[in-house]
Design a protein around this motif. Sequence first.
Motif, PDB file in Angstrom:
ATOM      1  N   LEU A  14       0.799  -1.217   0.000  1.00 17.05           N
ATOM      2  CA  LEU A  14       0.000   0.000   0.000  1.00 17.05           C
ATOM      3  C   LEU A  14       0.839   1.278   0.000  1.00 17.05           C
ATOM      4  N   ASP A  15       2.109   1.175   0.331  1.00 17.49           N
ATOM      5  CA  ASP A  15       2.965   2.366   0.325  1.00 17.49           C
ATOM      6  C   ASP A  15       3.559   2.657  -1.043  1.00 17.49           C
ATOM      7  N   HIS A  16       3.293   1.784  -2.015  1.00 19.77           N
ATOM      8  CA  HIS A  16       3.894   1.943  -3.342  1.00 19.77           C
ATOM      9  C   HIS A  16       2.790   1.987  -4.393  1.00 19.77           C
ATOM     10  N   PRO A  17       2.581   3.150  -5.030  1.00 20.17           N
ATOM     11  CA  PRO A  17       1.540   3.219  -6.068  1.00 20.17           C
ATOM     12  C   PRO A  17       1.939   2.414  -7.291  1.00 20.17           C
ATOM     13  N   ASP A  18       0.951   1.952  -8.046  1.00 22.91           N
ATOM     14  CA  ASP A  18       1.295   1.276  -9.296  1.00 22.91           C
ATOM     15  C   ASP A  18       0.870   2.085 -10.519  1.00 22.91           C
ATOM     16  N   PHE A  19       0.322   3.282 -10.295  1.00 24.43           N
ATOM     17  CA  PHE A  19       0.114   4.201 -11.411  1.00 24.43           C
ATOM     18  C   PHE A  19       0.183   5.629 -10.898  1.00 24.43           C
ATOM     19  N   VAL A  20       0.425   6.529 -11.842  1.00 29.69           N
ATOM     20  CA  VAL A  20       0.406   7.967 -11.574  1.00 29.69           C
ATOM     21  C   VAL A  20      -0.725   8.566 -12.398  1.00 29.69           C
ATOM     22  N   LEU A  21      -1.458   9.484 -11.777  1.00 34.16           N
ATOM     23  CA  LEU A  21      -2.626  10.085 -12.417  1.00 34.16           C
ATOM     24  C   LEU A  21      -2.411  11.577 -12.646  1.00 34.16           C
ATOM     25  N   PHE A  22      -2.694  12.017 -13.872  1.00 34.29           N
ATOM     26  CA  PHE A  22      -2.788  13.434 -14.199  1.00 34.29           C
ATOM     27  C   PHE A  22      -4.268  13.723 -14.462  1.00 34.29           C
ATOM     28  N   ASP A  23      -4.876  14.496 -13.580  1.00 39.82           N
ATOM     29  CA  ASP A  23      -6.299  14.813 -13.660  1.00 39.82           C
ATOM     30  C   ASP A  23      -6.444  16.194 -14.296  1.00 39.82           C
ATOM     31  N   LEU A  24      -6.978  16.232 -15.507  1.00 36.65           N
ATOM     32  CA  LEU A  24      -7.081  17.477 -16.267  1.00 36.65           C
ATOM     33  C   LEU A  24      -8.479  18.051 -16.083  1.00 36.65           C
ATOM     34  N   ASP A  25      -8.536  19.134 -15.331  1.00 36.54           N
ATOM     35  CA  ASP A  25      -9.801  19.775 -14.966  1.00 36.54           C
ATOM     36  C   ASP A  25      -9.961  21.055 -15.788  1.00 36.54           C
ATOM     37  N   PRO A  26     -11.014  21.145 -16.625  1.00 35.40           N
ATOM     38  CA  PRO A  26     -11.135  22.319 -17.488  1.00 35.40           C
ATOM     39  C   PRO A  26     -11.470  23.601 -16.754  1.00 35.40           C
ATOM     40  N   GLY A  27     -12.173  23.501 -15.621  1.00 32.52           N
ATOM     41  CA  GLY A  27     -12.597  24.737 -14.973  1.00 32.52           C
ATOM     42  C   GLY A  27     -13.405  25.580 -15.935  1.00 32.52           C
ATOM     43  N   LEU A  48       9.873  10.574 -22.500  1.00 32.93           N
ATOM     44  CA  LEU A  48      10.530   9.874 -21.394  1.00 32.93           C
ATOM     45  C   LEU A  48      10.492   8.356 -21.560  1.00 32.93           C
ATOM     46  N   GLY A  49       9.854   7.899 -22.628  1.00 32.08           N
ATOM     47  CA  GLY A  49       9.719   6.454 -22.842  1.00 32.08           C
ATOM     48  C   GLY A  49       8.708   5.803 -21.928  1.00 32.08           C
ATOM     49  N   ALA A  50       7.762   6.607 -21.418  1.00 32.77           N
ATOM     50  CA  ALA A  50       6.742   6.086 -20.491  1.00 32.77           C
ATOM     51  C   ALA A  50       5.441   5.822 -21.237  1.00 32.77           C
ATOM     52  N   GLU A  51       4.816   4.709 -20.930  1.00 36.41           N
ATOM     53  CA  GLU A  51       3.517   4.403 -21.517  1.00 36.41           C
ATOM     54  C   GLU A  51       2.473   5.363 -20.944  1.00 36.41           C
ATOM     55  N   SER A  52       1.461   5.679 -21.747  1.00 36.14           N
ATOM     56  CA  SER A  52       0.397   6.550 -21.261  1.00 36.14           C
ATOM     57  C   SER A  52      -0.952   6.029 -21.728  1.00 36.14           C
ATOM     58  N   TYR A  53      -1.942   6.250 -20.889  1.00 39.19           N
ATOM     59  CA  TYR A  53      -3.310   5.801 -21.148  1.00 39.19           C
ATOM     60  C   TYR A  53      -4.249   6.944 -20.786  1.00 39.19           C
ATOM     61  N   VAL A  54      -5.408   6.956 -21.428  1.00 34.14           N
ATOM     62  CA  VAL A  54      -6.314   8.084 -21.233  1.00 34.14           C
ATOM     63  C   VAL A  54      -7.749   7.575 -21.091  1.00 34.14           C
ATOM     64  N   LYS A  55      -8.515   8.284 -20.284  1.00 31.56           N
ATOM     65  CA  LYS A  55      -9.938   7.999 -20.134  1.00 31.56           C
ATOM     66  C   LYS A  55     -10.655   9.295 -19.786  1.00 31.56           C
ATOM     67  N   THR A  56     -11.951   9.312 -20.033  1.00 34.97           N
ATOM     68  CA  THR A  56     -12.728  10.443 -19.550  1.00 34.97           C
ATOM     69  C   THR A  56     -12.842  10.323 -18.037  1.00 34.97           C
ATOM     70  N   SER A  57     -12.991  11.451 -17.374  1.00 28.67           N
ATOM     71  CA  SER A  57     -13.173  11.408 -15.916  1.00 28.67           C
ATOM     72  C   SER A  57     -14.578  10.960 -15.549  1.00 28.67           C
ATOM     73  N   GLY A  58     -15.473  11.010 -16.521  1.00 30.90           N
ATOM     74  CA  GLY A  58     -16.876  10.727 -16.261  1.00 30.90           C
ATOM     75  C   GLY A  58     -17.670  11.994 -16.017  1.00 30.90           C
ATOM     76  N   LYS A  59     -16.961  13.105 -15.861  1.00 34.53           N
ATOM     77  CA  LYS A  59     -17.620  14.402 -15.717  1.00 34.53           C
ATOM     78  C   LYS A  59     -17.105  15.323 -16.823  1.00 34.53           C
ATOM     79  N   THR A  60     -16.282  16.309 -16.502  1.00 34.06           N
ATOM     80  CA  THR A  60     -15.922  17.302 -17.517  1.00 34.06           C
ATOM     81  C   THR A  60     -14.489  17.208 -18.006  1.00 34.06           C
ATOM     82  N   GLY A  61     -13.669  16.352 -17.403  1.00 35.83           N
ATOM     83  CA  GLY A  61     -12.253  16.355 -17.730  1.00 35.83           C
ATOM     84  C   GLY A  61     -11.750  15.050 -18.322  1.00 35.83           C
ATOM     85  N   LEU A  62     -10.438  14.941 -18.367  1.00 29.16           N
ATOM     86  CA  LEU A  62      -9.753  13.736 -18.825  1.00 29.16           C
ATOM     87  C   LEU A  62      -8.744  13.307 -17.775  1.00 29.16           C
ATOM     88  N   HIS A  63      -8.505  11.996 -17.715  1.00 32.68           N
ATOM     89  CA  HIS A  63      -7.463  11.436 -16.861  1.00 32.68           C
ATOM     90  C   HIS A  63      -6.395  10.805 -17.746  1.00 32.68           C
TER      91      HIS A  63
END
Length: 275
Positions: free
Chosen positions: A106-119, A140-155
């Motif tokens: 539990l002390d080690h995350p397995d993903f990082v989240l960028f929460d894009l809020d339009p305001g 950076l050679g990092a994989e990235s994935y995207v989804k809608t937040s379910g409201k107004t933004g993107l994750h």
Amino acid sequence: MFPEAGLTKRDVFEYSQAVAGRLLPFLKDRPVTLERLPDGLGEGLPHFWQKDMPASSPDWIPRIELETEQGKPVHYAMVNDEPTLLYLVNQGTLTFHVWASRTPTLDHPDFVLFDLDPGKAAFAEVVKVALAVKARLDDLGAESYVKTSGKTGLHVLTPWSQEGGFDEARAWALGLAEQVASAMSDRATVEIRRAKRGARVYLDVLQNARGHHAVPPYVLRAAPLATISTPLNWREVGTTLDPRAFTSQAVLDRLARRKTDPLAGLLRAFSDDAS
């Protein structure tokens, strides 16, 4: 449950049952905070977040006991199977919010989240910022994935396989977000204070902390149109993207047409990390 969308409690239950196979891998072994609206959406109706499972809950629902910063024990539900998922939905849970880490690490995350809020920004600006985050992760050679937040933004999500725990992951995410915001300062910001953001997209990385939670894919949000946090392919992230289009029925139709989950690579990264 959703007067504007015309969805009943039965509709919510049947949607949850239909997506259980897709949703459960993103819930498994993670402490869950339940967002409950037992009587549905409506002014004055109950709407609350529940972390502590009462002792009266069925004993077959797995729990994990964790302490708050004040030392108070909290018994989080672990939604590891369909019966647990559907029991909680039947109790009025609309949205499941999960930790970014799993037991027993539990002390080690397995993903990082960028929460894009339009305001105050247009959604088209969110799309541009999301593509900029992806480009930086690509560099950076990092994989990235995207989804809608379910409201107004993107994750935007990326696996975390580096050394260090939440503090290191959050610092890394903030550094990347600051680089993106600096490169497009007219469109993006990491400014915490809403009043100072103007019409810029907020690049929020604050949820990358132990005990904080995020919305997994395929969950209903407490929004009038019963919109869903929906995984996307990056080629779908363009000027015509409309997060309001991803209603429960639209997502079910989408799953019937598409057998591959756009976030399948993220799940594989979880499994590789666990092994």
